[in-house]
Scaffold this motif. Structure first.
Motif, PDB file in Angstrom:
ATOM      1  N   ILE A  60      50.387 -20.541  81.113  1.00  0.00           N
ATOM      2  CA  ILE A  60      51.063 -20.980  79.732  1.00  0.00           C
ATOM      3  C   ILE A  60      52.334 -21.580  79.469  1.00  0.00           C
ATOM      4  CG2 ILE A  60      49.851 -18.839  78.914  1.00  0.00           C
ATOM      5  CD1 ILE A  60      52.725 -17.155  79.156  1.00  0.00           C
ATOM      6  N   TYR A  61      52.976 -21.702  80.899  1.00  0.00           N
ATOM      7  CA  TYR A  61      54.305 -22.584  80.818  1.00  0.00           C
ATOM      8  C   TYR A  61      54.365 -23.016  82.262  1.00  0.00           C
ATOM      9  CZ  TYR A  61      58.937 -24.105  80.017  1.00  0.00           C
ATOM     10  OH  TYR A  61      60.093 -24.817  79.895  1.00  0.00           O
ATOM     11  N   VAL A  62      54.922 -24.200  82.337  1.00  0.00           N
ATOM     12  CA  VAL A  62      55.414 -25.068  83.494  1.00  0.00           C
ATOM     13  C   VAL A  62      56.726 -25.250  83.497  1.00  0.00           C
ATOM     14  CG1 VAL A  62      55.016 -26.821  85.355  1.00  0.00           C
ATOM     15  CG2 VAL A  62      52.930 -25.592  84.269  1.00  0.00           C
ATOM     16  N   GLY A  63      57.750 -25.156  84.276  1.00  0.00           N
ATOM     17  CA  GLY A  63      59.100 -25.486  84.329  1.00  0.00           C
ATOM     18  C   GLY A  63      59.601 -25.694  85.612  1.00  0.00           C
ATOM     19  N   LYS A  64      61.109 -26.192  85.434  1.00  0.00           N
ATOM     20  CA  LYS A  64      61.497 -26.424  86.990  1.00  0.00           C
ATOM     21  C   LYS A  64      63.001 -26.180  87.029  1.00  0.00           C
ATOM     22  CE  LYS A  64      62.639 -31.467  86.036  1.00  0.00           C
ATOM     23  NZ  LYS A  64      63.914 -30.975  85.831  1.00  0.00           N
ATOM     24  N   ALA A  65      63.487 -25.614  87.976  1.00  0.00           N
ATOM     25  CA  ALA A  65      64.968 -25.507  88.166  1.00  0.00           C
ATOM     26  C   ALA A  65      65.304 -25.474  89.691  1.00  0.00           C
ATOM     27  CB  ALA A  65      64.962 -23.951  87.743  1.00  0.00           C
ATOM     28  N   ARG A  66      66.638 -25.673  89.715  1.00  0.00           N
ATOM     29  CA  ARG A  66      67.264 -25.725  91.156  1.00  0.00           C
ATOM     30  C   ARG A  66      67.492 -24.253  91.682  1.00  0.00           C
ATOM     31  NH1 ARG A  66      71.629 -30.456  90.878  1.00  0.00           N
ATOM     32  NH2 ARG A  66      70.255 -32.094  90.400  1.00  0.00           N
ATOM     33  N   ASP A  67      67.570 -23.323  90.537  1.00  0.00           N
ATOM     34  CA  ASP A  67      67.934 -21.935  90.832  1.00  0.00           C
ATOM     35  C   ASP A  67      66.699 -20.941  90.120  1.00  0.00           C
ATOM     36  OD1 ASP A  67      68.536 -19.220  91.216  1.00  0.00           O
ATOM     37  OD2 ASP A  67      70.878 -19.657  91.059  1.00  0.00           O
ATOM     38  N   LEU A  68      65.903 -20.953  90.680  1.00  0.00           N
ATOM     39  CA  LEU A  68      64.780 -20.107  90.031  1.00  0.00           C
ATOM     40  C   LEU A  68      65.092 -18.871  89.630  1.00  0.00           C
ATOM     41  CD1 LEU A  68      61.433 -20.828  91.881  1.00  0.00           C
ATOM     42  CD2 LEU A  68      61.993 -21.732  89.796  1.00  0.00           C
ATOM     43  N   ARG A  69      65.871 -17.975  90.341  1.00  0.00           N
ATOM     44  CA  ARG A  69      66.434 -16.760  90.065  1.00  0.00           C
ATOM     45  C   ARG A  69      67.191 -16.655  88.562  1.00  0.00           C
ATOM     46  NH1 ARG A  69      67.951 -11.775  92.193  1.00  0.00           N
ATOM     47  NH2 ARG A  69      70.090 -10.750  91.127  1.00  0.00           N
ATOM     48  N   LYS A  70      68.097 -17.592  88.636  1.00  0.00           N
ATOM     49  CA  LYS A  70      68.901 -17.888  87.491  1.00  0.00           C
ATOM     50  C   LYS A  70      68.214 -18.264  86.147  1.00  0.00           C
ATOM     51  CE  LYS A  70      72.956 -20.103  85.912  1.00  0.00           C
ATOM     52  NZ  LYS A  70      74.193 -21.048  86.206  1.00  0.00           N
ATOM     53  N   ARG A  71      67.209 -19.135  86.649  1.00  0.00           N
ATOM     54  CA  ARG A  71      66.487 -19.828  85.335  1.00  0.00           C
ATOM     55  C   ARG A  71      65.587 -18.605  84.943  1.00  0.00           C
ATOM     56  NH1 ARG A  71      63.535 -24.394  83.950  1.00  0.00           N
ATOM     57  NH2 ARG A  71      62.482 -23.756  81.957  1.00  0.00           N
ATOM     58  N   ARG A  91      60.860 -30.997  97.382  1.00  0.00           N
ATOM     59  CA  ARG A  91      62.156 -31.361  97.995  1.00  0.00           C
ATOM     60  C   ARG A  91      63.227 -32.221  97.559  1.00  0.00           C
ATOM     61  NH1 ARG A  91      59.048 -35.411 102.496  1.00  0.00           N
ATOM     62  NH2 ARG A  91      58.248 -36.159 100.478  1.00  0.00           N
ATOM     63  N   ASN A  92      63.232 -32.394  96.304  1.00  0.00           N
ATOM     64  CA  ASN A  92      64.203 -33.057  95.315  1.00  0.00           C
ATOM     65  C   ASN A  92      63.820 -33.235  93.955  1.00  0.00           C
ATOM     66  OD1 ASN A  92      62.550 -35.426  95.080  1.00  0.00           O
ATOM     67  ND2 ASN A  92      63.151 -35.902  97.187  1.00  0.00           N
ATOM     68  N   GLU A  93      64.609 -33.441  93.205  1.00  0.00           N
ATOM     69  CA  GLU A  93      64.701 -33.479  91.648  1.00  0.00           C
ATOM     70  C   GLU A  93      63.545 -34.420  91.417  1.00  0.00           C
ATOM     71  OE1 GLU A  93      65.448 -32.398  87.548  1.00  0.00           O
ATOM     72  OE2 GLU A  93      66.344 -31.518  89.613  1.00  0.00           O
ATOM     73  N   PRO A  96      62.993 -40.377  98.357  1.00  0.00           N
ATOM     74  CA  PRO A  96      61.478 -40.045  98.875  1.00  0.00           C
ATOM     75  C   PRO A  96      60.742 -38.824  98.047  1.00  0.00           C
ATOM     76  CG  PRO A  96      63.292 -39.201 100.461  1.00  0.00           C
ATOM     77  CD  PRO A  96      64.029 -39.980  99.291  1.00  0.00           C
ATOM     78  N   THR A  97      59.702 -39.497  97.808  1.00  0.00           N
ATOM     79  CA  THR A  97      58.860 -38.273  96.937  1.00  0.00           C
ATOM     80  C   THR A  97      57.382 -38.408  97.244  1.00  0.00           C
ATOM     81  OG1 THR A  97      58.514 -40.090  95.173  1.00  0.00           O
ATOM     82  CG2 THR A  97      60.373 -38.674  94.833  1.00  0.00           C
ATOM     83  N   ARG A  98      56.889 -37.335  97.250  1.00  0.00           N
ATOM     84  CA  ARG A  98      55.357 -37.297  97.504  1.00  0.00           C
ATOM     85  C   ARG A  98      54.383 -37.721  96.398  1.00  0.00           C
ATOM     86  NH1 ARG A  98      55.330 -31.328 100.032  1.00  0.00           N
ATOM     87  NH2 ARG A  98      57.031 -31.288  98.287  1.00  0.00           N
ATOM     88  N   GLN A  99      53.590 -38.329  96.508  1.00  0.00           N
ATOM     89  CA  GLN A  99      52.560 -38.667  95.262  1.00  0.00           C
ATOM     90  C   GLN A  99      51.626 -37.346  94.955  1.00  0.00           C
ATOM     91  OE1 GLN A  99      50.626 -42.504  95.560  1.00  0.00           O
ATOM     92  NE2 GLN A  99      52.441 -43.372  96.584  1.00  0.00           N
TER      93      GLN A  99
END
Length: 505
Positions: free
Chosen positions: A9-20, A53-55, A225-228
């Motif tokens: 139902i929702y997709v999100g991203k965060a550097r700190d999942l616990r905080k988010r 691996r990165n943003e 560097p990013t994966r496709q």
């Protein structure tokens, strides 16, 4: 984020999942949030997370997952817009870089996708200037092109159009630029730019230093560097198509995993546009080339049962007809029709391969209509099931009680994926037809209006509003339209300037 049925139902991203994540369940958040966020919080039942691996990778993966699953509470990335790619066609006389959002099998070389479009465009601009690559659009630039271009004058182009550089030397420059986009030698490049930036700052040339700083930042963003995360490969996910297929075959008691599945869905937002979709999955993955969409022809009003019967009848009668036409000399005798179609497929003689499993979106009613039509066509032994959305129950012919597959099982997740894809495809077609209907202008109701006159008016003026603002003389100058008709049309517009319940554009 998933609901109690396991649907995303929702997709999100965060550097700190616990905080988010913890922020969603604070008492103040629930009381102060808008209705949408509160509804999301109430629906959350489970979580699934992936580490990247990165943003840049998080942006690419987030966009891909939202496009694949179309979560209810996501807004961004739900359209069909994709991240930018860099394209270059090496077979051209003088290749040049361009950007695109779609990768095609056209012999071109592609780089990306790149999540930061602004940084990418600035990087391409810098590459063109640094390596003297052409940016003009003609396929084969010549002296006429040169006369209208000042890139050579300001030393941004090596001027292949007037032969200032030969093709081999130009292609060598292209290869060097491509190496940069591939990330080769980027450490040395970054060090050189930092050194030049520091020297410019020491010489008090702050404008040059700032320009080099911007170039460096854009390159760092672009070449990070990013994966496709393309469909079916490179995505860290729990989806395992082949294992899910084996699990589904076992749950349904099929003799083998259903390698080819077809799923049907009906979309009837209004009685004006009742449509159906058929999506095909092969080896547990979407087979987009074999998707089909239908406009329901024989059903009046909103009747999902009759609509399902029509689309099942049209789909499988066509398979039987086309396979028979492709094999006029085939002898079927007393052979079971399903087995006959399977035999043609094994021999490579079937124009359309019959699926191993048919899925209808709905419960007993839709399933019953599908079974009736298949039996009429002689396809008694073709496996078919119904998937009821409310509780994700699986109905099979001849059984009153549904099969309940646990929501954490791959079999149900696979059924949900194909059902959701059919739903998305049907709704997309319905939306397309609705947009077409909205474009049918007020001109359709004008007295004396013909398709020819309507076409002339829209071609000349572009829109109904511009037709309204034109004079009778301007309208009457069109071939086949008299000034008398133009006057009557403008008077009719005046009388019907705000028709109730209709969009005049």
């Amino acid at each position: 984020m998933k609901d109690r049925l396991g649907s995303i139902i929702y997709v999100g991203k965060a550097r700190d999942l616990r905080k988010r994540l913890s922020s969603y369940f604070m008492a103040s958040r629930k009381t102060r949030s808008d209705l949408k966020t509160r509804a999301l919080i109430d629906s959350i039942h489970d979580f699934e997370f992936h580490i990247v691996r990165n943003e840049q990778e998080s942006l690419l993966l987030e966009g891909k997952l939202i496009k694949d699953y179309r979560p209810r509470y996501n807004i961004s990335f739900r359209d069909d817009k994709r991240f930018l790619l860099v394209k270059i066609r090496m077979e051209d006389a003088w290749p040049r870089f361009s950007t695109t959002r779609m990768k095609k099998d056209d012999g071109s070389r592609y780089f990306g996708p790149f999540p930061h479009s602004g940084a990418l465009r600035e990087t391409i601009s810098w590459l063109n200037r640094s390596f003297g690559l052409r940016v003009c659009r003609p396929a084969i630039p010549n002296e006429s092109t040169y006369r209208h271009c000042n890139a050579d004058i300001i030393r941004n182009c090596s001027a292949p159009c007037i032969g200032r550089i030969d093709r081999d030397a130009y292609l060598a420059k292209i290869d060097d630029a491509c190496r940069v986009l591939e990330g080769k030698g980027k450490r040395e490049l970054f060090d050189t730019l930092r050194t030049d930036m520091a020297k410019a700052a020491e010489n008090l040339d702050f404008e040059k230093a700032a320009n080099l700083r911007d170039i460096l930042q854009n390159l760092e963003k672009t070449l990070s560097p990013t994966r496709q995360f393309a469909r079916g490969r490179g995505v860290p996910t729990t989806v395992k198509p082949l294992e899910d297929l084996a699990d589904l075959g076992e749950k349904l008691g099929l003799p083998a995993p259903p390698r080819v599945m077809e799923c049907f869905d009906i979309s009837n937002v209004s009685s004006n546009h009742i449509v159906a979709s058929m999506v095909r999955f092969t080896e547990g993955a979407p087979d987009n080339q074999n998707y089909r969409r239908y406009r329901i022809r024989t059903v009046e009003g909103q009747d999902d049962f009759a609509s399902m019967a029509e689309v099942i009848r049209r789909r499988y009668s066509r398979i039987l007809m086309e396979n028979a036409a492709a094999n006029p000399d085939a002898e079927f005798s007393q052979e079971n029709p399903v087995e006959a179609q399977r035999r043609l497929a094994r021999e490579g003689r079937a124009k359309i391969v019959l699926p191993d499993l048919v899925i209808v979106d709905g419960g007993k009613g839709q399933l019953g209509m599908a079974v009736r039509e298949l039996r009429t066509l002689g396809l008694h032994d073709l496996p078919v099931i119904g998937l009821a959305k409310q509780r994700e129950e699986v109905f099979v012919p001849g059984e009153s009680d549904p099969i309940l597959i646990p929501h954490d099982q791959g079999a149900l997740k696979l059924l949900q994926r194909i059902r959701d894809e059919a739903h998305r495809f049907a709704n997309g077609y319905n939306a397309l037809l609705y947009r077409r209907r909205m474009k049918e202008s007020l001109l359709d109701d004008a007295p004396g209006m013909s398709p020819r006159r309507k076409s002339l008016l829209l071609e000349k003026f572009g829109s109904v509003e511009r037709v309204k603002k034109a004079t009778a003389k301007e309208i009457g100058a069109l071939p086949g339209i008299s000034e008398k008709f133009a006057t009557a049309l403008l008077e009719w517009f005046e009388e019907n300037s705000t028709p109730r319940g209709r969009n005049s554009t």
